[in-house]
Design an enzyme around this catalytic site. Structure first.
Site, PDB file in Angstrom:
ATOM      1  N   LYS A  53       0.839  -1.201   0.000  1.00 21.09           N
ATOM      2  CA  LYS A  53       0.000   0.000   0.000  1.00 21.09           C
ATOM      3  C   LYS A  53       0.878   1.256   0.000  1.00 21.09           C
ATOM      4  O   LYS A  53       0.612   2.221  -0.726  1.00 21.09           O
ATOM      5  CB  LYS A  53      -0.921  -0.016   1.231  1.00 21.09           C
ATOM      6  N   GLN A  97      -5.055  -1.630   9.660  1.00 20.05           N
ATOM      7  CA  GLN A  97      -4.837  -2.949   9.053  1.00 20.05           C
ATOM      8  C   GLN A  97      -5.491  -4.029   9.915  1.00 20.05           C
ATOM      9  O   GLN A  97      -5.261  -4.110  11.121  1.00 20.05           O
ATOM     10  CB  GLN A  97      -3.322  -3.208   8.920  1.00 20.05           C
ATOM     11  N   ASP A 120     -11.066   2.386   3.409  1.00 19.64           N
ATOM     12  CA  ASP A 120     -11.357   0.961   3.249  1.00 19.64           C
ATOM     13  C   ASP A 120     -12.839   0.737   2.948  1.00 19.64           C
ATOM     14  O   ASP A 120     -13.234  -0.362   2.551  1.00 19.64           O
ATOM     15  CB  ASP A 120     -10.999   0.203   4.540  1.00 19.64           C
TER      16      ASP A 120
END
Ligand code: NAD
Length: 285
Positions: A53, A97, A120
């Site tokens: 990422k 995460q 997200d």
């Protein structure tokens, strides 16, 4: 029939080139979008995803920062860190995460992230907006799957799409996005009896079960577009999907490989969401 292999790598490359142009335009206006990634613990798989990422951000010209904390971090401390990021004008996207250590509620964490920084797309507000077909930050893997189909001009409207898997991060949202594109959608899951009866009727088959080799040629309609989301590690350390690639490739019209299919698009959609969040918050969209 031999399937055309859908290269997620290639589509991701084209997307990233376009995102770089968008990021350059923003830069000329003095805006460099910033993604903050929060990691709790030291799971090597999580760290490797995060590196991808961060590398992606650098590639398209976005800023990123990684905030790392030990697995012993308490939930309240993490929520406080998120609140600080929520309030920080320099931060456009916040990604925590997953998975988190068991003593931390993932749902609480997700619900603490400001919906307009939730790159997200997991916050209930973004999910609710997506269900209603409204503008939202959409979760990255489902969005990437739709973009792969579009990149290959695969017709969605009026087609029968079958989704194997009903998780909140892949199965459920990808079915809703296909519905928004006017497909007729069937969901299958671990309690679906005789899975093959359903998958064999799919014009578009999305497989996101996390079961290596679940879908073979007999489970697929001739000429279908098959998107394999599954990522499974074999005993000898190889990555394989949920679809038996070699046999299905002889029957489907389109097929994604694992690795190199959906995976590269997931990170690319995260970059797209970060740019979108930065523009939206500054009234540039
Ligand atoms: P999950 O475990 O949360 O959900 C799996 C779903 O599959 C469940 O809804 C379950 O009912 C269904 N399922 C399980 N076994 C089944 C069976 N035998 N028949 C029919 N349905 C079955 O997993 P997830 O988070 O949705 O991820 C699914 C897969 O996709 C995993 O392999 C994961 O690693 C992969 N994944 C890949 C990416 C990517 O970017 N490439 C992103 C997210 C997830």
């Amino acid at each position: 029939m031999t399937a055309e292999i859908i290269s997620g790598k290639q589509t991701a490359k084209e997307w990233r080139a376009r995102l770089k142009v968008e990021a350059d335009e923003l830069k000329s206006k003095g805006v460099v979008p910033c993604l903050t990634v929060i990691m709790v613990g030291d799971d090597p798989a999580s760290l490797s995803y995060i590196k991808g990422k961060i590398k992606g951000c650098a590639e398209v010209g976005l800023r990123s920062e990684l905030k790392r904390f030990p697995a012993s971090m308490q939930e309240a401390e993490l929520l406080e860190v998120i609140e600080q990021c929520n309030a920080d004008e320099e931060i456009d996207g916040i990604l925590v995460q997953l998975p988190l250590p068991p003593h931390i509620s993932e749902q609480k964490v997700i619900e603490t992230i400001r919906p307009d920084k939730d790159v997200d797309g997991f916050h209930p507000i973004n999910i609710g907006r997506m269900v209603a077909g409204e503008e939202a930050l959409i979760s990255c893997t489902p969005q990437g799957i739709i973009q792969l189909l579009k990149a290959k001009d695969i017709a969605i409207e009026g087609k029968h799409a079958v989704v194997v898997g009903r998780s909140n991060i892949v199965g459920k949202p990808v079915g809703l996005l296909l519905l928004k594109e006017n497909a007729t959608v069937t969901y299958c899951h671990s309690k679906t009896p005789d899975l093959s009866t359903f998958t064999r009727t799919a014009d578009i088959l999305i497989v996101a079960a996390g079961r290596a080799g679940l879908i073979g040629a007999d489970d697929v309609k001739e000429g279908a577009a098959v998107i394999d989301v599954g990522v499974n590690r074999t005993e000898d350390g190889r990555l394989v999907g949920d679809v038996r690639f070699e046999e299905v490739k002889e029957k489907a019209a389109y097929l994604t490989p694992v690795p190199g299919g959906v995976g590269p698009m997931t990170i690319t959609m995260l970059l797209a969401n970060t740019i979108k969040a930065a523009k939206k918050r500054r009234g540039l969209l």
